[in-house]
Design a protein around this motif. Structure first.
Motif, PDB file in Angstrom:
ATOM      1  N   THR A 235      15.561  51.071  22.019  1.00 14.94           N
ATOM      2  CA  THR A 235      16.577  50.274  21.345  1.00 14.94           C
ATOM      3  C   THR A 235      16.269  50.242  19.852  1.00 14.94           C
ATOM      4  O   THR A 235      15.195  50.643  19.429  1.00 14.94           O
ATOM      5  CB  THR A 235      16.567  48.837  21.875  1.00 14.94           C
ATOM      6  N   TYR A 236      17.213  49.727  19.102  1.00 17.73           N
ATOM      7  CA  TYR A 236      16.972  49.608  17.657  1.00 17.73           C
ATOM      8  C   TYR A 236      15.778  48.698  17.377  1.00 17.73           C
ATOM      9  O   TYR A 236      15.059  48.879  16.397  1.00 17.73           O
ATOM     10  CB  TYR A 236      18.221  49.080  16.949  1.00 17.73           C
TER      11      TYR A 236
ATOM     12  N   THR B 156      23.153  48.327  20.799  1.00 23.59           N
ATOM     13  CA  THR B 156      21.724  48.049  20.800  1.00 23.59           C
ATOM     14  C   THR B 156      20.853  49.275  21.012  1.00 23.59           C
ATOM     15  O   THR B 156      19.685  49.290  20.670  1.00 23.59           O
ATOM     16  CB  THR B 156      21.409  46.984  21.867  1.00 23.59           C
ATOM     17  N   THR B 157      21.447  50.358  21.562  1.00 24.39           N
ATOM     18  CA  THR B 157      20.631  51.492  21.969  1.00 24.39           C
ATOM     19  C   THR B 157      20.629  52.589  20.923  1.00 24.39           C
ATOM     20  O   THR B 157      21.675  53.009  20.442  1.00 24.39           O
ATOM     21  CB  THR B 157      21.158  52.050  23.304  1.00 24.39           C
TER      22      THR B 157
END
Lengths: 171, 544
Positions: free
Chosen positions: A79-80, A116-117
């Protein structure tokens, strides 16, 4: 008297190219650092367990310290929020180092096309081998390790890899 | 129309829930979430509503409470002083929807990173708009007040060692970050940070139709994917008001219990690796691989099976399934015995696990811990007994309870639960009924390929189901099943179309991890590692 190569060769000198000798040694003693975050991490456990037995490829010394590893296996979604952590681990690994991106999420974000990914770890660190699948079967991971072995065999120790790589977190 | 059980005024939230807890015995807070009605077809009193789901102390009844939030203030009262579980529950609602909880001690993001701007589950937040995180949080904003509350002065704090365990650490089992203040080898204070595997499950649900969500549920708890498939499908089926066929129910029981076994195997194997015993890992991972062989024969995938369909199952059992299953169950039994023979009378194992990481029963309930972790603390709560579904009431099996709530109990409860699951599977295989696998309903189950290629009705039916999805009646509903780690709930809001308006998953791990920092404070660091492994946190589940 030993039973190995020393039995035939005795106390003699062998001449070869440095690249050949070093690459041969490297390719059969990969020390993977399993960066397992999700489902693929569980499949990586299967790769290491009795049935698939990663040690047949000389890569059973799974380290969780980047300083002791030369093969980063990113197994799972990044994820970030996780991306700076992954980058730091990659930075901490000593040369020579390789990266396997295991599974759809690590390669491309998989079906998590959302806020988010990270859409593939190659936005952050260089990747040398991609494995498809969600998660890939253990055989596919072994195949990727063999491909890395081949790659490492054909390289020269004086050439630096990935020097032109620039990811989104590189300043 | 499906509705929440209670609709209350926002200013009565605190008083109503206090009354429910004290007078009507709703002691377990299951979940808190919100709904953004911005794009809902009906007119609602305000844009946001908050939802609370509670359960009674005999675990038979569950209630959902809804309250519309004032658009101007976006603020409601916090109930953190009533339930420990509300701490993370409210933080998540704040993180995802931006609703503030007045009186919450530490209202900050929990799933998204600290540099994130906006609230992703709001309907006007674009799903693909990712935000880069450049550095991790130092967490001192949580640690310092925590230490102050514990009575440490500035000078005392100088002597503490601040240590990060995770988010990438072999002992953190997935991507959990524990920031601990060490006093020698003892943990003086602990702060848990999650969100490193937040994959936007709930937002993704809003852009996929009901059937397309099943693969996403696999990846919640990837150690027992089928139990998640079942939990989700059951919630949608309940909303549709359909009863699946007896054969489908029985197969769901069999495969679900097999998944429970593999889940417990992973947890116990990893736990004992953390204790320094690798032999156990080899012993009990071998039958797990055989169980995966069955699953891949049956479903085509090892880990992420996507086996259920709304209204039934994807495939029927294959020829020779019964023999394969019997062999695996025998292997598992043998593996349990082998593994136990190594540890049962092992002094080191006893010393490392007994009286370590103790969870008190009252605290466990307040924190919303369910499943094996709660049962190990001595509370006999198992939805398969307390609120049975799929005919679990007809099986002869026991709810396994511990007495102490320590690591030892949790490991042993999981071993014994595997045996109970084996017992259930054997009974179910004996009584497996014949008959159709899927419900006969053209709005739910895809038509036969013969019809799709043979007549226009079949073709249209396939087209409509594929493109528009299954039309679920308007309303909201909380469906629950016993997952491998505890109560797995899905709070689904439907606007009548083929795509859910909102899906909120109630992951059992989220609440047990919320309690973790409290459990390990005062313990040794090495014990915290074992405690973490024994509680079976699955990152995909608590982070979604």
């Amino acid at each position: 008297m030993g039973l190995g190569a020393e039995a035939n060769l005795g106390d003699s000198i062998i001449t070869t190219k440095l690249d050949e000798a070093v690459n041969w040694a490297r390719s059969y003693s990969m020390w993977p650092m399993a960066f397992g975050t999700a489902c693929c991490g569980i499949e990586f456990m299967s790769v290491a367990a009795a049935k698939y037995d990663i040690s047949r490829f000389g890569a059973e010394v799974v380290r969780f310290s980047p300083r002791q590893a030369d093969l980063l296996i990113v197994a799972g979604t990044i994820t970030y929020k996780q991306a700076p952590v992954l980058k730091r681990i990659w930075d901490q690994m000593c040369e020579p180092k390789w990266v396997i991106s295991m599974g759809a999420c690590a390669c491309s974000g998989g079906f998590y096309d959302n806020y988010t990914t990270l859409q593939g770890i190659d936005e952050v660190i260089p990747v040398h081998e991609y494995i498809s699948g969600c998660p890939p079967r253990p055989e596919a991971v072994l195949d990727a390790i063999m491909n890395i072995q081949k790659k490492s065999y054909n390289e020269s120790i004086i050439k630096e890899r990935d020097q032109n790589f620039k990811g989104i977190l590189d300043a | 129309m499906l509705k929440t059980d209670m609709l209350i005024n926002a200013k009565d939230i605190k008083s109503t829930i206090t009354r429910l807890k004290n007078e009507e015995d709703y002691t377990l807070l299951l979940d808190i979430t919100a709904i953004d009605f911005l794009k809902y077809p009906d007119v609602t009193p305000s844009r946001f509503a908050v939802i609370y789901v509670l359960r009674t102390s005999n675990f038979k009844k569950q209630i959902s409470i809804k309250s519309y939030v004032d658009d101007n203030t976006l603020e409601v009262d916090s109930i953190t002083d009533l339930y420990y579980a509300a701490d993370w529950g409210e933080r998540e609602t704040y993180d995802q929807y931006g609703i503030r909880f007045k009186g919450h001690p530490n209202l900050k993001r929990v799933l998204n990173h600290h540099q994130f701007v906006g609230h992703p589950l709001r309907k006007d937040y674009e799903i693909t708009k990712g935000q880069i995180c450049t550095e991790t949080e130092d967490l001192m904003d949580e640690m310092l007040p925590l230490l102050k509350r514990k009575g440490y002065s500035e000078a005392d704090m100088e002597d503490l060692m601040m240590l990060n365990v995770g988010p990438s650490h072999p002992a953190s089992h997935g991507t959990i970050r524990n920031f601990v203040a060490m006093e020698g080898e003892t943990i003086a204070a602990c702060v848990t940070e999650i969100g490193y595997l937040h994959r936007g499950f709930e937002k993704s649900c809003e852009t996929h139709n009901y059937s397309q969500i099943i693969p996403y549920t696999d990846r919640l708890n990837y150690c027992s994917a089928i139990l998640n498939n079942i939990g989700y499908s059951k919630a949608v089926e309940d909303m549709l008001g359909i009863d699946i066929t007896p054969r489908a129910k029985m197969i769901r029981v069999i495969i679900g219990e097999l998944s429970r076994i593999t889940d417990h195997i992973v947890c116990n194997a990893a736990n004992m690796v953390d204790l320094g015993g690798l032999t156990n890992f080899w012993y009990i991972f071998a039958p797990r691989d055989k169980a995966y062989d069955i699953l891949s024969k049956l479903t085509g995938a090892r880990l992420t099976n996507t086996y259920t369909r709304i209204g039934g199952l994807e495939f029927d059992l294959y020829d020779g399934f019964a023999e394969d299953l019997a062999a695996v169950l025998k292997d598992v039994e043998k593996a349990i015995e082998d593994s136990l023979s190594l540890i049962e009378h092992n002094r080191i194992f006893h010393d490392r696990t007994q009286d370590v990481g103790v969870i008190d029963a009252d605290f466990a309930i307040s924190a919303g811990i369910t499943g094996p972790n709660l049962r190990a603390a001595g509370v006999a709560f198992d939805l398969r007994k307390n609120a049975p579904y799929y005919g679990y009431e007809n099986f002869d099996f026991d709810v396994v309870v511990g007495s102490h709530g320590d690591v030892y109990d949790r490991i042993m409860v999981k071993f014994e639960e595997m045996r109970q699951s084996i017992k259930i599977i054997r009974q179910a295989m004996k009584e497996l009924p014949d008959g159709p696998l899927n419900v006969d309903h053209q709005g739910i189950i895809l038509p036969n390929k013969k019809d799709v290629y043979g007549n226009i009705e079949g073709l249209m039916n396939q087209f409509k189901l594929t493109f528009e999805g299954i039309k679920v009646p308007k309303g909201e509903y909380y469906g629950y099943t016993e997952g491998a780690n505890g109560e797995l709930g899905f709070y689904i809001v439907s606007d009548g179309s083929g795509t859910p308006y909102k899906v909120k998953c109630r992951p059992p791990c989220f609440y047990s991890l919320g309690a973790y920092s409290k459990i390990v404070e005062g313990d040794m660091l090495a014990d915290a590692v074992v405690t973490m492994a024994s509680m079976n946190f699955i990152a995909g589940e608590f982070d979604r």
